[in-house]
Scaffold this active site. Structure first.
Site, short mmCIF file in Angstrom:
data_model
loop_
_atom_site.label_atom_id
_atom_site.label_comp_id
_atom_site.label_asym_id
_atom_site.label_seq_id
_atom_site.Cartn_x
_atom_site.Cartn_y
_atom_site.Cartn_z
N CYS A 177 51.39 18.03 97.84
CA CYS A 177 51.77 19.62 98.16
C CYS A 177 52.74 19.72 99.25
O CYS A 177 52.97 18.85 100.20
CB CYS A 177 50.46 20.19 98.65
SG CYS A 177 49.05 20.03 96.92
N CYS A 214 45.33 24.23 98.87
CA CYS A 214 44.42 23.62 98.29
C CYS A 214 43.44 23.02 99.35
O CYS A 214 43.81 23.19 100.47
CB CYS A 214 44.75 22.50 97.25
SG CYS A 214 45.51 21.03 98.26
N ASN A 240 56.80 20.81 97.34
CA ASN A 240 55.75 19.92 96.78
C ASN A 240 56.62 18.74 96.00
O ASN A 240 57.63 18.95 95.47
CB ASN A 240 54.66 20.52 95.77
CG ASN A 240 55.45 21.39 94.85
OD1 ASN A 240 56.45 21.96 94.79
ND2 ASN A 240 54.74 21.50 93.66
N GLU A 247 55.90 15.89 93.01
CA GLU A 247 55.05 15.33 91.99
C GLU A 247 55.58 13.88 91.33
O GLU A 247 56.57 13.34 91.84
CB GLU A 247 54.79 16.25 90.73
CG GLU A 247 54.32 17.55 91.20
CD GLU A 247 54.17 18.58 90.02
OE1 GLU A 247 54.98 18.44 88.95
OE2 GLU A 247 53.65 19.56 90.41
N CYS A 272 45.00 20.17 101.56
CA CYS A 272 45.84 20.49 102.59
C CYS A 272 45.19 21.26 103.54
O CYS A 272 45.55 21.06 104.77
CB CYS A 272 46.95 21.60 101.83
SG CYS A 272 47.98 20.72 100.75
N GLU A 300 52.56 21.81 101.41
CA GLU A 300 51.99 21.97 103.12
C GLU A 300 51.56 20.83 103.60
O GLU A 300 52.01 20.51 104.88
CB GLU A 300 50.64 22.72 102.82
CG GLU A 300 50.70 24.18 102.37
CD GLU A 300 50.66 24.10 100.76
OE1 GLU A 300 50.96 23.49 100.10
OE2 GLU A 300 49.83 25.07 100.33
N1 THU Z 1 50.54 22.61 95.34
C1 THU Z 1 51.01 22.72 96.37
O1 THU Z 1 52.23 22.21 96.83
N2 THU Z 1 50.62 23.76 97.22
C2 THU Z 1 49.54 24.42 97.14
O2 THU Z 1 48.98 25.12 97.99
C3 THU Z 1 48.84 24.32 95.61
C4 THU Z 1 49.49 23.19 94.81
C5 THU Z 1 51.29 21.99 94.23
C6 THU Z 1 50.60 20.68 93.75
C7 THU Z 1 51.40 20.34 92.30
O3 THU Z 1 52.58 19.55 92.47
C8 THU Z 1 51.50 21.99 91.85
O4 THU Z 1 51.49 22.43 93.00
C9 THU Z 1 50.38 22.03 90.75
O5 THU Z 1 49.08 22.02 91.31
#
Ligand code: THU
Length: 135
Positions: free
Chosen positions: A53, A87, A42, A44, A90, A55
Site C-alpha cells: 500500500c 487497511c 501503492n 502491486e 498499514c 501508506e
Molecule cells: N491500497 C492502498 O495503497 N492503501 C489503502 O489504504 C488501501 C489499499 C492498495 C493496495 C492495492 O494495491 C490496492 O489498493 C487494492 O487493494
C-alpha cells in the site's frame, strides 16, 4: 503547508501507482516533524500478495531515510463517494512510529476527513505485550 496542499501532494504521488491488477491507485504524502515530505503510491505485483500500500511505502521510505517523528499523512485515491480508510496492516505500521499522527483522508465530495492513527487503531500490537512469554 495547508491540509489541502498535503492532499495535493498525495494526489501527485498517486500518479506513480503501479496498480494494473486492482486498478485502484492510492497516493500518500507523509510530513515529518521537520516539515519534510515523503510521497509514495501503492505498488502491486503479479503475485498479488506481494503488493504494498501507499501508506506503508511512504512510512518505510521515511524511516529508511532516518526519520522518526511524523506530523501528518494525507491519503487519497479516486473520489468514489466513500470515505477512504487505511487497511489494518498499514495502521499497524503507522502505529509503530506515530500513533498520534493525524491522517488526512479523502472523503466523499473531496472533503478531508481527519483522524488520528489511534482513532482507527486504538490498541496496536507492541512487543511489550509479548513480555516474558517470549522464548
Ligand atoms: N491500497 C492502498 O495503497 N492503501 C489503502 O489504504 C488501501 C489499499 C492498495 C493496495 C492495492 O494495491 C490496492 O489498493 C487494492 O487493494
Amino acid at each position: 503547508m495547508t491540509d489541502e496542499e498535503l492532499m495535493q501532494m498525495a494526489m501527485e504521488a498517486r500518479e506513480s501507482a503501479h496498480a494494473p491488477y486492482s486498478s485502484f491507485k492510492v497516493g500518500a504524502a507523509l510530513e515529518t516533524l521537520e516539515g519534510e515530505i515523503f510521497r509514495a503510491a501503492n505498488v502491486e505485483n503479479a503475485s498479488y500478495g506481494l503488493s504494498c500500500c501507499a501508506e506503508r511505502n511512504a512510512m518505510f521510505a521515511a524511516v529508511s531515510a532516518g526519520k522518526r517523528g511524523f506530523r501528518r499523512m494525507a491519503v487519497v485515491s479516486s473520489d468514489s463517494g466513500i470515505s477512504l480508510r487505511p487497511c489494518g496492516a498499514c495502521l499497524q505500521v503507522l502505529w509503530e512510529f506515530a500513533p498520534d499522527m493525524d491522517l488526512l483522508l479523502q472523503g466523499p465530495g473531496g472533503r478531508i476527513e481527519r483522524r488520528k492513527v489511534r482513532d482507527l487503531l486504538p490498541e496496536g500490537f507492541t512487543f511489550d505485550y509479548a513480555g516474558e512469554n517470549t522464548t
